[in-house]
Design an enzyme around this catalytic site. Structure first.
Site, short mmCIF file in Angstrom:
data_model
loop_
_atom_site.label_atom_id
_atom_site.label_comp_id
_atom_site.label_asym_id
_atom_site.label_seq_id
_atom_site.Cartn_x
_atom_site.Cartn_y
_atom_site.Cartn_z
N CYS A 49 -7.56 72.34 -0.21
CA CYS A 49 -6.65 72.74 -1.29
C CYS A 49 -5.23 72.57 -0.80
O CYS A 49 -4.92 72.92 0.35
CB CYS A 49 -6.91 74.19 -1.68
SG CYS A 49 -5.87 74.79 -3.03
N HIS A 64 -12.55 73.60 -9.36
CA HIS A 64 -11.58 74.03 -8.36
C HIS A 64 -10.21 74.25 -9.00
O HIS A 64 -9.58 75.30 -8.79
CB HIS A 64 -11.50 72.97 -7.25
CG HIS A 64 -10.45 73.26 -6.21
ND1 HIS A 64 -10.77 73.65 -4.94
CD2 HIS A 64 -9.10 73.22 -6.26
CE1 HIS A 64 -9.66 73.84 -4.25
NE2 HIS A 64 -8.62 73.57 -5.04
N GLU A 65 -9.76 73.28 -9.78
CA GLU A 65 -8.43 73.40 -10.38
C GLU A 65 -8.38 74.53 -11.41
O GLU A 65 -7.40 75.28 -11.47
CB GLU A 65 -7.99 72.07 -11.02
CG GLU A 65 -7.80 70.95 -10.03
CD GLU A 65 -6.94 71.30 -8.82
OE1 GLU A 65 -5.99 72.10 -8.96
OE2 GLU A 65 -7.22 70.78 -7.73
N HIS A 125 -7.75 78.06 -10.20
CA HIS A 125 -6.35 78.45 -9.99
C HIS A 125 -5.78 79.18 -11.21
O HIS A 125 -4.90 80.02 -11.06
CB HIS A 125 -5.49 77.23 -9.68
CG HIS A 125 -5.62 76.71 -8.29
ND1 HIS A 125 -5.18 77.41 -7.19
CD2 HIS A 125 -6.16 75.56 -7.82
CE1 HIS A 125 -5.43 76.70 -6.10
NE2 HIS A 125 -6.03 75.57 -6.45
#
Length: 179
Positions: free
Chosen positions: A101, A143-144, A147
């Site tokens: 990341c 994953h994104e 956030h």
């Protein structure tokens, strides 16, 4: 366009829940996306979420349509802007894979993710985005989008024996991440 500083793990802004975008196809939204694209490209990222540059909005970008040097063995992910995303797992099957990341530089870990997902949301112009994907593409999206909920990948690690410095666990990638 501008290259922004990417916030690092430990910054409390990365732990907030991002707000939905209310207005599409605005100069401000297009500028944000352009800045994110330039920032991601400068860091050789596979994706970037607005909270990583301190913007508290549900905006993620990912993919470039070309191989990513940080993930040299991964398939190409198409360039995508995804706003106000909704992710739906397609089945119960998970895959484990190494992740890094931009907000957690120098480290990588094996992280479980849904193998197949459907993601829906909007592009910057307000048009609908609706795709079913699997494998690395699905991993990057999850994953994104994490956030946007204040979640960083180390929070998802189940086995800390598979968490370490990039230079040790993926030495060929470590040099790329330093640049």
């Amino acid at each position: 366009m501008a290259i922004h500083t990417i916030l690092k793990m430990g910054d409390p802004r990365l732990l907030r829940t991002a707000q939905p975008v209310q207005s599409f196809d605005t100069p401000e939204l297009h500028q944000l996306v352009a800045d994110m694209e330039e920032t991601m490209a400068a860091a050789n990222g596979a994706g970037l979420a607005a909270p990583q540059i301190g913007v508290d909005l549900q905006v993620v970008i990912f993919g470039t349509g070309a191989p990513n040097p940080r993930y040299p063995d991964a398939p190409v992910v198409p360039r995508t802007v995804l706003i106000n995303p909704v992710i739906t797992p397609l089945g119960d099957e998970e895959d484990e894979g190494w992740e890094g990341c931009l907000s957690v530089p120098g480290l990588r870990a094996v992280v479980p993710r849904w193998r197949r997902i459907r993601y829906q949301g909007f592009a910057a112009d307000g048009s609908r985005v609706d795709r079913e994907v699997e494998g690395f593409h699905a991993r990057v999206v999850q994953h994104e989008c994490d956030h946007l909920m204040g979640t960083l990948y180390p929070m998802r690690v189940r086995d800390f024996t598979r968490f370490g410095f990039t230079e040790v666990v993926t030495p060929g990638v470590a040099e790329i991440e330093k640049n």
